[in-house]
Write an enzyme that holds these catalytic residues in place. Structure first.
Site, mmCIF file in Angstrom:
data_model
loop_
_atom_site.group_PDB
_atom_site.id
_atom_site.type_symbol
_atom_site.label_atom_id
_atom_site.label_comp_id
_atom_site.label_asym_id
_atom_site.label_seq_id
_atom_site.Cartn_x
_atom_site.Cartn_y
_atom_site.Cartn_z
ATOM 1 N N HIS A 1 0.535 19.111 -45.199
ATOM 2 C CA HIS A 1 -0.168 17.848 -44.951
ATOM 3 C C HIS A 1 -0.168 16.962 -46.199
ATOM 4 C CE1 HIS A 1 -3.527 15.434 -43.097
ATOM 5 N NE2 HIS A 1 -3.813 15.227 -44.378
ATOM 6 N N GLU A 2 -0.565 17.525 -47.327
ATOM 7 C CA GLU A 2 -0.667 16.727 -48.546
ATOM 8 C C GLU A 2 0.704 16.300 -49.066
ATOM 9 O OE1 GLU A 2 -3.342 15.456 -49.372
ATOM 10 O OE2 GLU A 2 -4.805 16.759 -48.361
ATOM 11 N N HIS B 1 1.722 13.147 -47.456
ATOM 12 C CA HIS B 1 1.232 11.952 -48.155
ATOM 13 C C HIS B 1 2.097 11.650 -49.377
ATOM 14 C CE1 HIS B 1 -2.302 11.555 -45.718
ATOM 15 N NE2 HIS B 1 -2.872 12.672 -46.140
#
Length: 314
Positions: free
Chosen positions: A231-232, A235
């Protein structure tokens, strides 16, 4: 491709990354939220968010990577200017994400927990990352791992002096390199990241910070299968949350992720919070907030967006 950086330095940094608690995706003032589930990890000392119990129960995913609707619109306009200046008309459709990203992992321990993750956990985390991004063309190669014992850095919070000091001391490589910092981070967060467009303003801050117990085999169930990193890193490669912008047409600036009014938690099915938009909420997407076991997709549009952001800024 030639990179143009002067256009975006003053606008993006400082607006792009704010703690998730600043504003909820649907515009709700977090101070008005009383649902205890929004506090991801109970604090051992409510006056000090960094004093989180290491074995705390995780109720809901919480990510510290947040950009306001207004700042996102500014960022998109600046990226469009850069692409136009470089003679890229169709932008997203013409770029290829295929590349191998060098990875540097920085394990930060304390005097009472000097090496909080095992070598096997790091190996497993790299396997999870590569499997998650396989369909995108992006792959990750571990270059080096280091271990540092520092009690202050170990409990770093988002935007803290400890975070700045740790990154300044430990970060390796250039803008193309992914630096992962593993610690017992504060603020009830599982992790946070910088966006590609942040790099020019403060390169030393670039990278991803993760709660060490979110690695595969860690204690942060149901977020202990390694997909907090997935997920990170999304980003870091240029993606917003799937619920960015709520039910607005531009929402996360990806055409094939259905609009989503707010974050999804747990493992919901048939959830549709934006009924005017075709399609159910993208609750299995890596950029939502569902449990690790229930997130397993990136869309073609997200792959295309990552290609644009990585090529333009990294």
């Amino acid at each position: 491709m030639k990179r143009t950086s002067a256009l975006f330095v003053s606008v993006l940094f400082g607006a792009a990354l704010v703690g998730c608690d600043t504003e909820l995706p649907d515009g709700t003032d977090p101070a008005a939220v009383t649902d205890p589930g929004h506090s991801v990890a109970p604090s051992a000392n409510p006056a000090d968010p960094s004093a989180k119990d290491e074995d705390a129960t995780f109720f809901e995913r919480d990510c510290g990577t947040y950009i306001s609707v207004e700042a996102a619109a500014q960022a998109e306009a600046i990226t469009a200017q850069i692409l136009s200046a470089e003679g890229v008309d169709s932008g997203i459709q013409t770029m290829d994400l295929t590349r191998t990203v060098p990875v540097y992992i920085h394990v930060i321990g304390s005097t009472t927990n000097p090496n909080p993750v095992t070598t096997q956990q790091i190996t497993d985390q790299m396997t999870v990352l590569n499997a998650a991004y396989l369909s995108t063309g992006l792959s990750f190669s571990l270059v080096a791992t280091d271990v540092t014992v520092n009690n202050t850095w170990y409990t770093m919070g988002y935007g803290s002096t400890a975070e700045s000091q740790a990154k300044a001391a430990l970060r390796q490589g250039g803008k193309e390199s992914l630096n992962l910092y593993l610690a017992n981070i504060g603020g009830g967060l599982l992790g946070w990241a910088t966006f590609p467009s942040d790099y020019a303003a403060r390169p030393s801050m670039d990278g991803v910070v993760l709660l060490y117990s979110s690695l595969p085999g860690g204690s942060a169930a149901p977020y202990n299968l390694g997909d907090t990193a997935t997920h990170e890193v999304g980003h870091w490669a240029g993606l917003y949350h799937t619920f960015q912008g709520g039910c607005a047409k531009t929402n996360d600036y990806v055409n094939d992720t259905p609009q989503e009014k707010s974050a999804a938690y747990g493992c919901p099915t048939r959830r549709d919070t934006c009924t005017r938009d075709a399609g159910a909420d993208p609750t299995t997407n890596f950029m939502d907030y569902t449990d690790d076991s229930c997130m397993f997709t990136f869309t073609a549009g997200q792959t295309a967006r990552m290609a644009t952001m990585m090529t333009t800024y990294r």
